[in-house]
Design an enzyme around this catalytic site. Structure first.
Site, PDB file in Angstrom:
ATOM      1  N   ASP A 118      73.862  -6.981   7.974  1.00  0.00           N
ATOM      2  CA  ASP A 118      73.489  -8.300   7.476  1.00  0.00           C
ATOM      3  C   ASP A 118      74.458  -8.789   6.408  1.00  0.00           C
ATOM      4  O   ASP A 118      74.771  -8.057   5.459  1.00  0.00           O
ATOM      5  CB  ASP A 118      72.067  -8.229   6.902  1.00  0.00           C
ATOM      6  CG  ASP A 118      71.586  -9.559   6.376  1.00  0.00           C
ATOM      7  OD1 ASP A 118      71.309 -10.445   7.196  1.00  0.00           O
ATOM      8  OD2 ASP A 118      71.499  -9.713   5.141  1.00  0.00           O
ATOM      9  N   GLU A 158      77.124  -9.432  10.956  1.00  0.00           N
ATOM     10  CA  GLU A 158      76.820 -10.854  10.772  1.00  0.00           C
ATOM     11  C   GLU A 158      77.778 -11.375   9.716  1.00  0.00           C
ATOM     12  O   GLU A 158      77.863 -10.819   8.615  1.00  0.00           O
ATOM     13  CB  GLU A 158      75.384 -11.050  10.314  1.00  0.00           C
ATOM     14  CG  GLU A 158      75.056 -12.523  10.061  1.00  0.00           C
ATOM     15  CD  GLU A 158      73.928 -12.734   9.064  1.00  0.00           C
ATOM     16  OE1 GLU A 158      73.157 -13.677   9.247  1.00  0.00           O
ATOM     17  OE2 GLU A 158      73.822 -11.961   8.089  1.00  0.00           O
TER      18      GLU A 158
END
Length: 530
Positions: free
Chosen positions: A202, A266
């Site tokens: 993330d 990401e």
């Protein structure tokens, strides 16, 4: 698929947002046993695996992306035994399991931060980003947080500011510190030992900062600015040159396990394109990365889709892309790109388009049902960004409402009690059980489109060449030679004159009659050589 290819290359991964998937203990929040109970549905789609959003212990200020323990399960979701049961069943169904890892920051309730803030000399004093105030007492730099306000919060315990790129309750880890990296690797090892097949990292380009705390310059990018964060060019609070070396350590650990463990980043921001390629450029970095090219786009055009292969043309030494049209952070594409058109037709063409892209693709829960973006009234909002910036940014809650399983049950079969977010009144009619029996449903079409990708290796791993991209018509080839496929889409509002070119035959189509001599609005087809 070429058996020499690793399982993840060209894979279709189904994103599960556990809070909203299925509730089995009647508290209105989804849980891991709820995911396990519905793995058969996911497997029936023909996907290769699941990506499981955070289920770790957390105060839930950012709904799990504020982790207070990297090696546990929050009781709201179940237990470690529940997680193990999920992995066991998923593997029995032939599904890989990818989980989120949030390495840029923790919750302020993590034990590491609790120790770090006690003094400037404890064992974890430098595990987070601390800095003295300027002489006038103001923050150490002009950096702004994504969710609004300065990226610095004063802490009287240490008499210093701590940095946070997101909420004040998400303090920034000092990931450049080897001891912090070692601790994160230990967390990764914990889950690898439990059988996970990979990780989504993330916001990984936020993992390191400029140690000189240099002020960010103003942004010269045109467009609307709804947050202080949007006024800066983020040169110094993220995207630092030391990040790839840390990614190399993650890859080395993953490669020490059997089974092609998969790491996907990401990456968000104005430099996402170059950073995604940097993070995947060599065999000792990540296998794949994805950004927000499609997730944040407000219109679907051939030029938008063409931009993807332009970023990832398949040059020697290049990494491997991943794509998503919808996820838990972005409004659902079926609404975002509808422009007043029929939602079912939009969902159909988007599913075929997604399945024909080169790279890995993510399907977000409910996307296979054609769910529109839910409408959540202000008094039911829980997303901190939505509440802070209402109504300029509508936030993420509308993409996170409960998954509808049964059309005629309270709360669409998600729970037997009031869910944490409301069920949109339009969603029960699109529930899984309502669509199962209809051969023409979006659910069954999604299965066919995913099956098309599985049955044609060139759609998973073949080259992609855009043949033409007008204002409405998009044509591209996947693969080369006799195995090549031709993909044709009308993304506009009106019909286009079109006939299959000589030597080609339609093998799959949506929203059209294959031999009609024209291509209706929102029609798409895939052709093979006759």
């Amino acid at each position: 698929m070429d058996i020499t290819e690793p399982w993840w290359r060209g894979a279709v991964l189904y994103q599960v947002y556990p809070r909203s998937f299925a509730d089995t203990n009647d508290d209105g929040v989804g849980d891991l046993p709820g995911v396990t109970a519905h793995l058969d549905h996911i497997a029936s789609l023909g996907v290769d695996g699941i990506w499981l959003s955070p289920f770790f212990p957390s105060p839930m200020d950012d709904f799990g992306y504020d982790v207070s323990d990297y090696v546990g399960v929050d009781p709201i979701f179940g237990s470690l035994e529940d997680f193990d049961a999920l992995v066991t069943k998923a593997h029995a169904l032939g599904l890989k399991v990818i989980i989120d890892q949030v390495y840029a920051h923790t919750s302020d309730r993590h034990a590491w931060f609790a120790e770090s803030r006690t003094s400037r000399s404890n064992d974890r004093a430098d595990w987070y980003v601390w800095a003295d105030a300027k002489p006038d007492g103001s923050p150490p730099s002009n950096w702004q947080s994504v969710f609004g306000g300065p990226a610095w919060t004063w802490d009287a315990r240490r008499g210093q500011y701590y940095m946070h790129n997101f909420l004040a309750s998400q303090p920034q880890l000092n990931v450049a510190l080897p001891a912090v990296q070692d601790a994160l690797l230990d967390a990764m090892r914990f889950w690898l030992d439990r059988g996970v097949d990979g990780f989504r990292l993330d916001a990984i380009n936020f993992a390191m900062h400029d140690p000189a705390l240099t002020d960010n310059p103003p942004s010269l990018k045109p467009g609307k600015r709804s947050r202080p964060f949007d006024f800066q060019d983020h040169l110094f609070n993220q995207s630092q040159p030391q990040i790839p070396a840390f990614l190399g350590r993650l890859r080395q650990l993953a490669d020490s396990y059997d089974g092609d463990r998969f790491l996907v980043a990401e990456v968000v921001g104005d430099r996402a394109d170059e950073e995604m390629k940097l993070y995947t450029r060599s065999p000792d970095r990540l296998q794949s990365a994805y950004g927000f090219l499609y997730l944040y786009a407000d219109r679907l055009t051939p030029a938008l889709i063409e931009a993807g292969p332009a970023i990832w043309p398949g040059e020697p030494g290049e990494g491997w892309p991943s794509w998503a049209f919808s996820n838990h952070d972005a409004p659902r594409a079926s609404s975002r790109w509808s422009e007043g058109r029929d939602g079912k037709a939009v969902a159909a063409v988007l599913m075929l388009l997604l399945m024909t892209l080169r790279g890995n693709v993510f399907v977000y829960q409910g996307e296979e049902l054609g769910l529109p973006q839910a409408e959540v009234p202000f008094d039911r909002l829980v997303d901190p960004e939505a509440i802070a910036n209402w109504p300029e940014t509508l936030g993420r809650d509308g993409a996170r409402t409960p998954m509808p399983w049964q059309a005629d049950q309270p709360w669409a079969g998600f729970s037997t009690t009031e869910p944490w977010l409301p069920v949109d009144p339009r969603h029960p009619a699109l529930a899984v059980d309502a669509q199962e029996a209809d051969p023409q449903s979006t659910l069954n079409l999604s299965r066919r489109m995913i099956g098309l990708r599985r049955s044609h290796p060139v759609l998973r791993t073949g080259a992609m060449k855009v043949v033409s991209a007008s204002s409405t018509l998009l044509v591209f080839e996947r693969g080369e030679g006799a195995e090549a496929l031709l993909c044709v889409f009308n993304l506009g509002h009106g019909a286009e004159d079109w006939a299959a070119p000589e030597g080609w035959r339609v093998i799959a189509s949506v929203n059209m009659a294959p031999d009609s001599g024209h291509l209706p609005a929102l029609a798409g087809c895939v052709l093979a050589r006759a």
